[in-house]
Design a protein around this motif. Structure first.
Motif, short mmCIF file in Angstrom:
data_model
loop_
_atom_site.label_atom_id
_atom_site.label_comp_id
_atom_site.label_asym_id
_atom_site.label_seq_id
_atom_site.Cartn_x
_atom_site.Cartn_y
_atom_site.Cartn_z
N THR A 56 2.52 10.14 -5.37
CA THR A 56 3.98 10.13 -5.38
C THR A 56 4.52 10.77 -4.11
O THR A 56 4.05 11.82 -3.68
N THR A 77 6.08 -0.31 -1.71
CA THR A 77 5.38 -0.14 -2.99
C THR A 77 4.86 -1.47 -3.53
O THR A 77 3.91 -1.48 -4.32
N THR A 84 4.08 5.74 -5.73
CA THR A 84 5.43 5.85 -6.27
C THR A 84 6.27 6.67 -5.29
O THR A 84 5.85 7.74 -4.85
#
Length: 298
Positions: A56, A77, A84
């Motif tokens: 992330t 992405t 993420t």
């Protein structure tokens, strides 16, 4: 005897040619095998890199970059489904502070990093340039405004549209919150900061969208937004006779322009974060910049 010698020579030549041909075939086969192996290795390396890219990435900061950044995130992405990216628009100053406090991985700013914010280890990466448009309601008669008039309006020296060729109506001033990079750039470029700062009568909105909506809903309002927020609900004014376009801003003719940049610490950046920064500067990333009428870095 001579015939026997000729036959012997001929046989020798045939053997030489056969060996040469055989060697050539082997060389070509070896080259083909090497090329195949190299391509397989490259494919494996790409696959391993794609598999390794995960996690992330947290980005906070400027709201002016929202549309560009959202598109970049979607494209990146899609190519890297195990990554993420979380983006929160809370203003350029907040984004830089978040980076320095370790709250995000990357800060987004729509202005230059101020001297007091700079650190030797804080990296800056410009990924686009943007113009700031002075906007009014489409019903407003004014078409052109000067940098000095903008300064005088936002410092409270000019209060009525009739003073600059418009209707006899009080000017409703819409500005941005203090942490806004758009506000910092606007006030610096127009001279508002040096002239005493924003008038206390101005309405303050958080984000380009709310400024746009406020101007669209009030015939006597004036505001300023990133180029990407110009649409048919508002009218962008010429500034010193120059149209607010990306081309003219890039050429240096339209003076209300500023950089879009990322701030981060290299030693704290993740592989996914660094890959996203690289993507932002790639051809694919710069297409996202162009799609929202901003100015590419090349």
């Amino acid at each position: 005897m001579k015939l026997r010698k000729l036959i012997t020579v001929a046989m020798a030549c045939i053997m030489v040619f056969s060996l040469a041909a055989c060697g050539s075939e082997n060389t070509q086969e070896d080259a083909a095998a090497t090329e195949t192996t190299t391509e397989e290795n490259k494919a494996e390396e790409v696959e391993e890199t794609a598999e390794a890219l995960s996690g992330t990435v947290v980005i906070t900061g400027s709201t002016s970059v929202e549309k560009i950044l959202t598109d970049m995130i979607d494209e990146f992405t899609a190519l890297n489904p195990d990554v993420t990216i979380e983006y929160t628009g809370n203003g350029s100053s907040a984004g830089i502070k978040d980076t320095k406090a370790g709250i995000n991985n990357i800060g987004a700013s729509s202005r230059e990093v101020k001297d007091e914010e700079k650190e030797d280890t804080l990296a800056e990466e410009v990924f686009a340039y943007d113009g700031i448009a002075a906007i009014v309601n489409p019903a407003n008669e004014v078409q052109d405004i000067t940098m000095q008039q903008l300064s005088d309006i936002y410092t409270g020296k000019i209060t009525n549209w009739s003073e600059i060729g418009g209707a006899d109506a009080e000017i409703f001033i819409v500005s941005r919150e203090e942490s806004s990079g758009t506000r910092s750039a606007f006030e610096e470029l127009t001279g508002v900061a040096e002239a005493g700062g924003l008038t206390s009568s101005a309405a303050v909105s958080e984000g380009n969208g709310p400024v746009q909506a406020a101007v669209a809903g009030n015939e006597n309002a004036i505001g300023y937004v990133s180029f990407s927020f110009i649409d048919d609900t508002v009218k962008a004014l010429k500034v010193d006779g120059v149209e607010p376009t990306a081309e003219l801003a890039k050429a240096g003719e339209y003076k209300l322009s500023r950089p879009f940049l990322f701030v981060y610490y290299e030693d704290k950046a993740t592989d996914a974060g660094l890959a996203f920064l690289e993507f932002a500067l790639s051809e694919e990333g710069q297409i996202c910049v162009e799609d929202h009428d901003a100015i590419t870095v090349d």
